[in-house]
Design a protein around this motif. Structure first.
Motif, PDB file in Angstrom:
ATOM      1  N   ILE A 222       9.343  10.203   3.717  1.00 17.71           N
ATOM      2  CA  ILE A 222       8.772  10.267   5.067  1.00 17.71           C
ATOM      3  C   ILE A 222       7.779   9.112   5.215  1.00 17.71           C
ATOM      4  O   ILE A 222       6.973   8.857   4.320  1.00 17.71           O
ATOM      5  CB  ILE A 222       8.006  11.601   5.248  1.00 17.71           C
ATOM      6  CG1 ILE A 222       8.927  12.798   5.067  1.00 17.71           C
ATOM      7  CG2 ILE A 222       7.239  11.650   6.574  1.00 17.71           C
ATOM      8  CD1 ILE A 222       9.910  13.025   6.174  1.00 17.71           C
ATOM      9  N   MET A 223       7.863   8.394   6.331  1.00 19.08           N
ATOM     10  CA  MET A 223       6.901   7.318   6.582  1.00 19.08           C
ATOM     11  C   MET A 223       6.271   7.520   7.950  1.00 19.08           C
ATOM     12  O   MET A 223       6.922   8.045   8.856  1.00 19.08           O
ATOM     13  CB  MET A 223       7.598   5.960   6.548  1.00 19.08           C
ATOM     14  CG  MET A 223       8.021   5.542   5.165  1.00 19.08           C
ATOM     15  SD  MET A 223       8.497   3.834   5.112  1.00 19.08           S
ATOM     16  CE  MET A 223       9.215   3.749   3.469  1.00 19.08           C
ATOM     17  N   VAL A 224       5.014   7.114   8.101  1.00 14.71           N
ATOM     18  CA  VAL A 224       4.359   7.218   9.407  1.00 14.71           C
ATOM     19  C   VAL A 224       3.960   5.821   9.887  1.00 14.71           C
ATOM     20  O   VAL A 224       4.588   5.250  10.761  1.00 14.71           O
ATOM     21  CB  VAL A 224       3.149   8.179   9.365  1.00 14.71           C
ATOM     22  CG1 VAL A 224       2.493   8.253  10.737  1.00 14.71           C
ATOM     23  CG2 VAL A 224       3.596   9.573   8.941  1.00 14.71           C
ATOM     24  N   GLY A 228       0.803   1.303   4.528  1.00 10.14           N
ATOM     25  CA  GLY A 228       0.016   1.666   3.348  1.00 10.14           C
ATOM     26  C   GLY A 228      -1.274   2.403   3.678  1.00 10.14           C
ATOM     27  O   GLY A 228      -2.099   2.628   2.787  1.00 10.14           O
ATOM     28  N   MET A 229      -1.479   2.789   4.940  1.00 18.67           N
ATOM     29  CA  MET A 229      -2.744   3.403   5.340  1.00 18.67           C
ATOM     30  C   MET A 229      -2.695   4.930   5.352  1.00 18.67           C
ATOM     31  O   MET A 229      -3.695   5.588   5.069  1.00 18.67           O
ATOM     32  CB  MET A 229      -3.144   2.943   6.755  1.00 18.67           C
ATOM     33  CG  MET A 229      -3.223   1.452   6.929  1.00 18.67           C
ATOM     34  SD  MET A 229      -4.681   0.774   6.174  1.00 18.67           S
ATOM     35  CE  MET A 229      -5.903   1.177   7.395  1.00 18.67           C
ATOM     36  N   CYS A 230      -1.550   5.534   5.725  1.00 16.97           N
ATOM     37  CA  CYS A 230      -1.536   6.976   5.980  1.00 16.97           C
ATOM     38  C   CYS A 230      -1.242   7.817   4.736  1.00 16.97           C
ATOM     39  O   CYS A 230      -1.589   8.983   4.676  1.00 16.97           O
ATOM     40  CB  CYS A 230      -0.530   7.308   7.075  1.00 16.97           C
ATOM     41  SG  CYS A 230       1.180   7.159   6.548  1.00 16.97           S
ATOM     42  N   GLY A 231      -0.564   7.254   3.775  1.00 18.48           N
ATOM     43  CA  GLY A 231      -0.261   7.974   2.536  1.00 18.48           C
ATOM     44  C   GLY A 231       0.977   8.856   2.612  1.00 18.48           C
ATOM     45  O   GLY A 231       1.335   9.497   1.632  1.00 18.48           O
ATOM     46  N   ALA A 232       1.658   8.894   3.772  1.00 15.22           N
ATOM     47  CA  ALA A 232       2.813   9.791   3.924  1.00 15.22           C
ATOM     48  C   ALA A 232       3.933   9.473   2.927  1.00 15.22           C
ATOM     49  O   ALA A 232       4.627  10.377   2.465  1.00 15.22           O
ATOM     50  CB  ALA A 232       3.355   9.689   5.348  1.00 15.22           C
ATOM     51  N   CYS A 233       4.096   8.203   2.592  1.00 12.37           N
ATOM     52  CA  CYS A 233       5.244   7.808   1.772  1.00 12.37           C
ATOM     53  C   CYS A 233       4.908   7.779   0.283  1.00 12.37           C
ATOM     54  O   CYS A 233       5.603   7.125  -0.492  1.00 12.37           O
ATOM     55  CB  CYS A 233       5.741   6.446   2.219  1.00 12.37           C
ATOM     56  SG  CYS A 233       4.540   5.151   1.879  1.00 12.37           S
ATOM     57  N   ARG A 234       3.868   8.526  -0.091  1.00 10.64           N
ATOM     58  CA  ARG A 234       3.416   8.515  -1.496  1.00 10.64           C
ATOM     59  C   ARG A 234       4.525   8.987  -2.447  1.00 10.64           C
ATOM     60  O   ARG A 234       5.168  10.006  -2.205  1.00 10.64           O
ATOM     61  CB  ARG A 234       2.205   9.440  -1.611  1.00 10.64           C
ATOM     62  CG  ARG A 234       1.707   9.633  -3.037  1.00 10.64           C
ATOM     63  CD  ARG A 234       0.349  10.298  -3.036  1.00 10.64           C
ATOM     64  NE  ARG A 234       0.344  11.637  -2.458  1.00 10.64           N
ATOM     65  CZ  ARG A 234       0.731  12.736  -3.076  1.00 10.64           C
ATOM     66  NH1 ARG A 234       1.204  12.677  -4.304  1.00 10.64           N
ATOM     67  NH2 ARG A 234       0.666  13.911  -2.487  1.00 10.64           N
ATOM     68  N   ALA A 244       5.699   3.827  -0.852  1.00 10.42           N
ATOM     69  CA  ALA A 244       7.023   3.197  -0.717  1.00 10.42           C
ATOM     70  C   ALA A 244       7.031   2.094   0.334  1.00 10.42           C
ATOM     71  O   ALA A 244       7.754   1.110   0.204  1.00 10.42           O
ATOM     72  CB  ALA A 244       8.077   4.251  -0.385  1.00 10.42           C
ATOM     73  N   CYS A 245       6.206   2.241   1.385  1.00  8.43           N
ATOM     74  CA  CYS A 245       6.270   1.265   2.483  1.00  8.43           C
ATOM     75  C   CYS A 245       5.708  -0.098   2.108  1.00  8.43           C
ATOM     76  O   CYS A 245       6.168  -1.107   2.628  1.00  8.43           O
ATOM     77  CB  CYS A 245       5.579   1.808   3.723  1.00  8.43           C
ATOM     78  SG  CYS A 245       3.790   1.975   3.557  1.00  8.43           S
ATOM     79  N   VAL A 246       4.755  -0.145   1.214  1.00  6.43           N
ATOM     80  CA  VAL A 246       4.184  -1.451   0.849  1.00  6.43           C
ATOM     81  C   VAL A 246       4.464  -1.844  -0.613  1.00  6.43           C
ATOM     82  O   VAL A 246       4.598  -3.025  -0.920  1.00  6.43           O
ATOM     83  CB  VAL A 246       2.651  -1.518   1.118  1.00  6.43           C
ATOM     84  CG1 VAL A 246       2.361  -1.610   2.596  1.00  6.43           C
ATOM     85  CG2 VAL A 246       1.919  -0.335   0.498  1.00  6.43           C
TER      86      VAL A 246
HETATM   87 FE1  FES Z   1       1.936   5.383   5.622  1.00  6.76          FE
HETATM   88 FE2  FES Z   1       3.445   4.318   3.723  1.00  6.76          FE
HETATM   89  S1  FES Z   1       4.069   5.136   5.605  1.00  6.76           S
HETATM   90  S2  FES Z   1       1.323   4.717   3.654  1.00  6.76           S
END
Ligand code: FES
Ligand code: NAD
Length: 281
Positions: A222-224, A228-234, A244-246
């Protein structure tokens, strides 16, 4: 706004779109993804870039409706537009950083599962353009769910199609074909790149670990925000927290904690399902 130039259905439930996105098309590399929004209020949907045309200034995306927002995307036609397309996001595939000589010396096996065939395609095509012929396994549940076979055939060294029900190509899951190629047909691989459903990547990694083949996977948690700011893709890789996003989306598959990643994917399922049903009403 990002105009949609062409849309088509690859199967009953898998959609292909060509989108005008000149800045992204100019700089994107295999392995990277975009985040699209249909309108200012809609959910942000991460999608791997399936192909790009730098001259035309277009990218292509492939998706399967799973929630309310991707369901809404299925109604978009040529002439419509996305409100925004952010990207290219994520790191390009590590392969794109290697010299032609290093790539030529490597025997690479790609393993694509279902919709995951779309993100495998630009990597195999890019290697083909560098004069490298990679072997590719494409797995689908049935013949009807197989996508991009002709496109892949044109750029792969050898293409092995497998269907779970045996309705086309080899019979069984992709892991069986990996084992057959190495153990029965004498193939040797220096690297495997696997992209598909999380469960497939988990079992491909178990198989390649036993066969001693280093393996890269592309994770789609899951990505938001995608920054790299929200932490959803941890995700946890080698005991360390990664986003995962960064930091990805590609990681060493033998170090990924797949069970945790799959558990986190499930967290949003109920919410997503309710929104999907509401959108269909
Ligand atoms: Fe928010 Fe990766 S989608 S930190
Ligand atoms: P699917 O369930 O039809 O599986 C595709 C193939 O994966 C199967 O034919 C089989 O060969 C293999 N597979 C599945 N389970 C396996 C197992 N337990 N062991 C060994 N092999 C197995 O695929 P689908 O329905 O197209 O997948 C949709 C999923 O793929 C979605 O959850 C989506 O999020 C994910 N996806 C991931 C990426 C990515 O970048 N990793 C990209 C697109 C889609």
């Amino acid at each position: 706004m990002y105009p949609i130039l062409e849309t088509k259905k690859l199967t009953a439930n898998i959609y292909w779109m060509e989108v005008k996105a000149e800045r992204i098309a100019k700089s994107c590399m295999p392995g990277q993804f975009v985040i699209v929004r249909t309108d200012a209020d809609s959910e942000r949907i991460p999608l791997t870039i399936c192909d790009y045309n730098r001259e035309k200034g277009t990218i292509t995306i492939v998706f399967q409706p799973v929630g309310a927002s991707t369901h809404l995307m299925t109604s978009l036609k040529s002439g419509d537009a996305f409100h925004d397309v952010a990207g290219p996001l994520g790191c390009p595939s590590e392969l794109t950083k290697e010299t032609k000589e290093a790539l030529a010396a490597k025997k690479i096996l790609f393993v694509a599962g279902g919709v995951g065939t779309a993100p495998v395609y630009p990597q195999v095509k890019w290697l083909h353009e560098q004069g490298v012929a990679a072997d590719v396994i494409v797995g689908a549940k049935t013949k009807e769910l197989l996508i991009l076979e002709e496109e892949m055939k044109a750029v792969a060294g050898n293409l092995y199609v497998t269907t779970d029900d045996g309705s086309y190509g080899r019979s069984g899951m992709v892991t069986k074909t990996i084992q057959d190629l190495v153990e029965q047909e004498g193939k040797h691989y220096d690297l495997c790149v696997a992209i598909g459903p999380m469960i497939m990547m988990k079992f491909v990694c178990k198989t390649t670990e036993a066969l001693n083949i280093p393996t890269i996977v592309s994770l789609n948690p899951i990505m938001v925000d995608g920054t790299g700011m929200c932490g959803a893709c941890r995700v946890t890789v080698g005991g360390e927290v990664k986003f995962a996003c960064v930091d990805g989306p590609e990681f060493d598959g033998h170090l990924v904690n797949f069970d945790e990643a799959m558990q986190r994917q499930q967290i949003y399922k109920t919410q997503e399902g309710r929104a999907y049903l509401a959108a269909k009403e």
